[in-house]
Motif scaffolding. Structure first.
Motif, mmCIF file in Angstrom:
data_model
loop_
_atom_site.group_PDB
_atom_site.id
_atom_site.type_symbol
_atom_site.label_atom_id
_atom_site.label_comp_id
_atom_site.label_asym_id
_atom_site.label_seq_id
_atom_site.Cartn_x
_atom_site.Cartn_y
_atom_site.Cartn_z
ATOM 1 N N ALA A 228 0.831 -1.203 0.000
ATOM 2 C CA ALA A 228 0.000 0.000 0.000
ATOM 3 C C ALA A 228 0.867 1.254 0.000
ATOM 4 O O ALA A 228 0.545 2.249 -0.669
ATOM 5 C CB ALA A 228 -0.925 -0.012 1.209
ATOM 6 N N GLY A 229 1.982 1.227 0.733
ATOM 7 C CA GLY A 229 2.872 2.373 0.745
ATOM 8 C C GLY A 229 3.538 2.618 -0.600
ATOM 9 O O GLY A 229 3.807 3.759 -0.980
ATOM 10 N N ALA A 235 -4.675 0.211 -5.125
ATOM 11 C CA ALA A 235 -4.085 -0.993 -5.708
ATOM 12 C C ALA A 235 -4.095 -2.148 -4.704
ATOM 13 O O ALA A 235 -4.242 -3.312 -5.082
ATOM 14 C CB ALA A 235 -2.659 -0.708 -6.167
ATOM 15 N N ALA A 236 -3.943 -1.809 -3.427
ATOM 16 C CA ALA A 236 -3.918 -2.859 -2.403
ATOM 17 C C ALA A 236 -5.311 -3.226 -1.922
ATOM 18 O O ALA A 236 -5.452 -4.150 -1.111
ATOM 19 C CB ALA A 236 -3.068 -2.399 -1.213
ATOM 20 N N GLY A 237 -6.337 -2.549 -2.422
ATOM 21 C CA GLY A 237 -7.698 -2.756 -1.935
ATOM 22 C C GLY A 237 -8.198 -4.185 -1.985
ATOM 23 O O GLY A 237 -8.713 -4.704 -0.980
ATOM 24 N N PRO A 238 -8.094 -4.893 -3.125
ATOM 25 C CA PRO A 238 -8.585 -6.277 -3.174
ATOM 26 C C PRO A 238 -7.889 -7.195 -2.168
ATOM 27 O O PRO A 238 -8.509 -8.089 -1.598
ATOM 28 C CB PRO A 238 -8.287 -6.707 -4.617
ATOM 29 C CG PRO A 238 -8.164 -5.432 -5.379
ATOM 30 C CD PRO A 238 -7.595 -4.430 -4.430
ATOM 31 N N PHE A 239 -6.610 -6.948 -1.947
ATOM 32 C CA PHE A 239 -5.860 -7.780 -1.015
ATOM 33 C C PHE A 239 -6.250 -7.444 0.427
ATOM 34 O O PHE A 239 -6.324 -8.323 1.281
ATOM 35 C CB PHE A 239 -4.371 -7.607 -1.245
ATOM 36 C CG PHE A 239 -3.982 -7.700 -2.691
ATOM 37 C CD1 PHE A 239 -4.113 -8.893 -3.380
ATOM 38 C CD2 PHE A 239 -3.530 -6.592 -3.388
ATOM 39 C CE1 PHE A 239 -3.791 -8.987 -4.721
ATOM 40 C CE2 PHE A 239 -3.201 -6.670 -4.729
ATOM 41 C CZ PHE A 239 -3.332 -7.869 -5.396
ATOM 42 N N ARG A 240 -6.521 -6.154 0.698
ATOM 43 C CA ARG A 240 -6.992 -5.764 2.025
ATOM 44 C C ARG A 240 -8.328 -6.441 2.333
ATOM 45 O O ARG A 240 -8.556 -6.927 3.444
ATOM 46 C CB ARG A 240 -7.127 -4.240 2.095
ATOM 47 C CG ARG A 240 -7.832 -3.718 3.345
ATOM 48 C CD ARG A 240 -7.073 -4.054 4.609
ATOM 49 N NE ARG A 240 -5.796 -3.364 4.667
ATOM 50 C CZ ARG A 240 -4.877 -3.605 5.606
ATOM 51 N NH1 ARG A 240 -5.115 -4.537 6.530
ATOM 52 N NH2 ARG A 240 -3.735 -2.950 5.612
#
Length: 677
Positions: A228-229, A235-240
């Motif tokens: 995410a950083g 971009a990191a949303g689906p993985f979150r």
């Protein structure tokens, strides 16, 4: 090369770096090319490649070859079969494995290979072993290829005759078989059901899955923060989303795990049902993380950015090393001022952090060596034409080493942060204890007024007053000592206060109860947060040794703390109860985790020793203890070889152990042989 096998390779690398006196041993891993010469003994590589190529072109048999110094104490056939499984060898693939230092070898062929057991044994005895006995390694591989070529060719002239005979037999007997099946179908007994797993087997499976998934989530959380950083929250949303959903599944599984320890204990049917639910929850979380694992690895692209990440890790490592003297001074100061588990839990943190940083330095050095070799124009190509498969020059191996260094640096940071947090939390607990003494003293006075008022006396009030007075006296004496334990003092006072509150509730109105609850909550929440954070720090940085019990208590403590924080404004009384429950569970988690670590290490002080008879050396053992390189070395968790943790979204071994079929691996049946030479 799968993530699991890369970690196995890094484990061996770490042993070599940190234990130079130990003979090089190679654990089974996925083969990068058709010929893997870890021992560096093949002198006539061109002739070897020619012989292997001719064997495949003429017979369709692809013979893989691996030469190592040692099979790492594993029986030769087991080592070879596991390597074949990890490498997804199919029904036309064979493997010859040789340990030059052990003077042992084995081969692995598919069950449906055209070569018979007798032919394989003849090639071993007449072609392979004579060359191995002379330490002529290239000649042994060439002789194996030629021997299998000859055996396959000798059988080919009979192939069509055998096929025709089989066809005749099938046609002649097929109709008899069908008629007998129809006649017997109505009277045939029901097929045998699989054996029902025992309660102990279900318990072991559930505990193993809980540990594995908890490790996965801890590793994945940090991986996700880094992604995410670097690429942004979107971009990191689906993985979150996948991580949060899996975390909820695992938290519920831990809650269910806690119900198994209730008194009275649940009956066998209830235990089976609960264990099945735990397994189902863990498997759902595991599958969800698996579904995102490859996409997440592509997002982070450590292989493409290994050099830049290594440089950043070096800067972080240097900063943390510079912070170690101050952390040492802080620990010495806390030891002089306080007693109790909050201090003993961090006593070894500086040594642990230093070992993680040493390990990280070694891993980064290896990563740069791999990157330099991969970039070298002189790097030879493998038979598959893949320069990344060159031993020592694999970008994937470099990325693996960087990821291990990343975890080690993160844990060192967390260990030092835990020291600094204790330096804040312990004085805060001391202040909270003083406030609670005043609170309980006021409660006692109010209770005595009710007792002496001549009205109806609530049940249990006299006992609550007596217990409160005893608690205040004991806590005051403890706090007056040279090294008090303010965290234990707070817990003791909270219990006394809760008893007084329960007895006085009937005499109070709602507004008064809420006001008191808010006042107590302001003291209880920070202490609960500190206790939960301390237990989480300890378990995360020693997770290679911590079993399911401590993890379950911590998970429940985190759940109760979250409830306390969510209820603080609307229902302070309920929030206070949740905060106190969170503190108690976190304290229990810390105690059990420290016991696990001491049992794992065979000593006190929260340290570690020789896990299960394995390596006992500085940063290597620290990496295993921290779960950076974990699995087979985990004492008391069962497990077996090749279950090395860490790496990527979804974390550890579960991502790499799956072969997923489609290749006719060892699970589908293989034949082998071999011996000493």
């Amino acid at each position: 090369m799968t993530r699991i096998s890369r970690f196995a390779a890094l484990l061996v690398l770490a042993a070599g770096l940190l234990l130079p006196g130990v003979a090089w041993a190679q654990a089974p891993e996925r083969l990068a090319g058709q010929v893997t010469d870890q021992a560096g003994v093949l002198e006539d590589r061109a002739a070897v490649d020619d012989a292997l190529g001719k064997l495949q072109a003429d017979t369709g048999i692809q013979l893989f070859v691996v030469l190592v110094d040692s099979f790492d104490g594993t029986p030769a056939q087991d080592w070879t079969d596991e390597t074949a499984r990890l490498s997804d060898l199919g029904d036309r693939d064979a493997l010859l494995a040789v340990a030059t230092g052990d003077r042992a070898y084995a081969y692995s062929f598919p069950d449906d290979s055209r070569l018979t057991d007798s032919e394989l044994s003849d090639v071993a005895a007449n072609d392979i072993e004579p060359a191995l006995a002379k330490s002529d390694w290239s000649a042994a591989v060439i002789a194996a290829a030629q021997g299998y070529h000859k055996a396959a060719g000798a059988g080919s002239s009979l192939t069509w005759v055998v096929v025709l005979i089989l066809l005749v037999i099938v046609v002649a007997l097929g109709w008899v078989f069908v008629r007998r099946r129809r006649a017997a179908r109505s009277t045939a007994p029901a097929p045998a059901q699989p054996a029902r797993p025992s309660l102990a087997e279900l318990t072991d499976q559930a505990n193993a899955l809980l540990i594995e998934l908890d490790d996965d989530l801890r590793a994945s959380e940090r991986e996700l923060e880094l992604a995410a950083g670097q690429y942004g929250a979107a971009a990191a949303g689906p993985f979150r989303a996948a991580l949060d959903a899996s975390r909820q599944d695992v938290a519920e599984a831990f809650r269910l795990r806690m119900t198994l320890d209730e008194v009275p204990a649940p009956d066998e049917a209830t235990r089976r049902r609960t264990l099945a639910q735990i397994i189902e929850r863990c498997q759902a979380a595991d599958a969800r993380l698996d579904a995102e694992s490859e996409a997440f690895d592509r997002l982070r692209d450590l292989e493409g950015h290994a050099a830049e990440v290594a440089d950043e890790l070096d800067r972080r490592r240097a900063a943390l090393e510079a912070a170690l003297p101050a952390a040492t001074t802080t620990i010495q100061d806390l030891l002089a001022r306080y007693a109790g588990s909050a201090v003993t839990a961090i006593t070894a943190n500086v040594d642990q952090a230093r070992e993680r940083l040493t390990f990280a330095a070694s891993a980064l050095t290896q990563a740069r060596t791999d990157l330099a070799a991969a970039a070298s124009p002189q790097a030879p190509e493998t038979p598959s034409g893949d320069p990344a498969a060159v031993p020592g020059g694999d970008r994937a191996e470099a990325a693996l080493a960087v990821r291990a260094a990343e975890q080690a640096v993160d844990q060192a940071d967390q260990l030092i942060a835990a020291v600094n947090r204790a330096a804040t939390d312990l004085p805060a607990a001391r202040v909270a204890a003083d406030a609670l003494i005043a609170e309980v003293t006021a409660e006692i006075a109010a209770a005595r007024a009710v007792l002496n008022g001549g009205g109806t006396v609530p049940a249990g009030l006299a006992a609550a007053v007596s217990g409160g007075e005893q608690a205040v006296a004991e806590v005051r004496a403890g706090l007056a000592a040279a090294q008090p334990d303010p965290v234990a003092a707070v817990a003791r006072l909270q219990a006394a206060d809760a008893a007084l509150d329960d007895a006085l509730d009937a005499a109070r109105d709602t507004a008064e109860r809420d006001a008191r609850a808010r006042s107590l909550l302001a003291q209880a929440l920070p202490v609960a947060r500190g206790e939960v954070a301390a237990a989480n720090d300890f378990i995360t940085t020693r997770r290679g040794a911590v079993d399911a019990g401590a993890r379950a208590s911590l998970s429940e403590a985190q759940r109760h703390l979250a409830l306390a924080e969510s209820l603080a404004a609307s229902n302070p009384g309920a929030a206070l109860t949740e905060a106190q429950q969170a503190q108690q569970l976190a304290a229990s988690a810390g105690r059990v985790a420290r016991t696990d670590v001491q049992s794992w290490g065979g000593g006190g002080g929260g340290g570690y020793g020789r896990p299960g008879g394995g390596f006992d050396a500085g940063s290597f053992a620290g990496a295993v203890l921290g779960g950076i390189l974990s699995g087979a070395a985990r004492s008391g968790h069962g497990g077996g070889g090749g279950s090395w943790g860490g790496g990527g979204f979804g974390g550890s071994a579960s991502r790499g152990r799956r072969t997923g079929g489609g290749g006719g691996g060892v699970g589908g049946g293989r034949r082998g042989g071999g011996g000493r030479f």
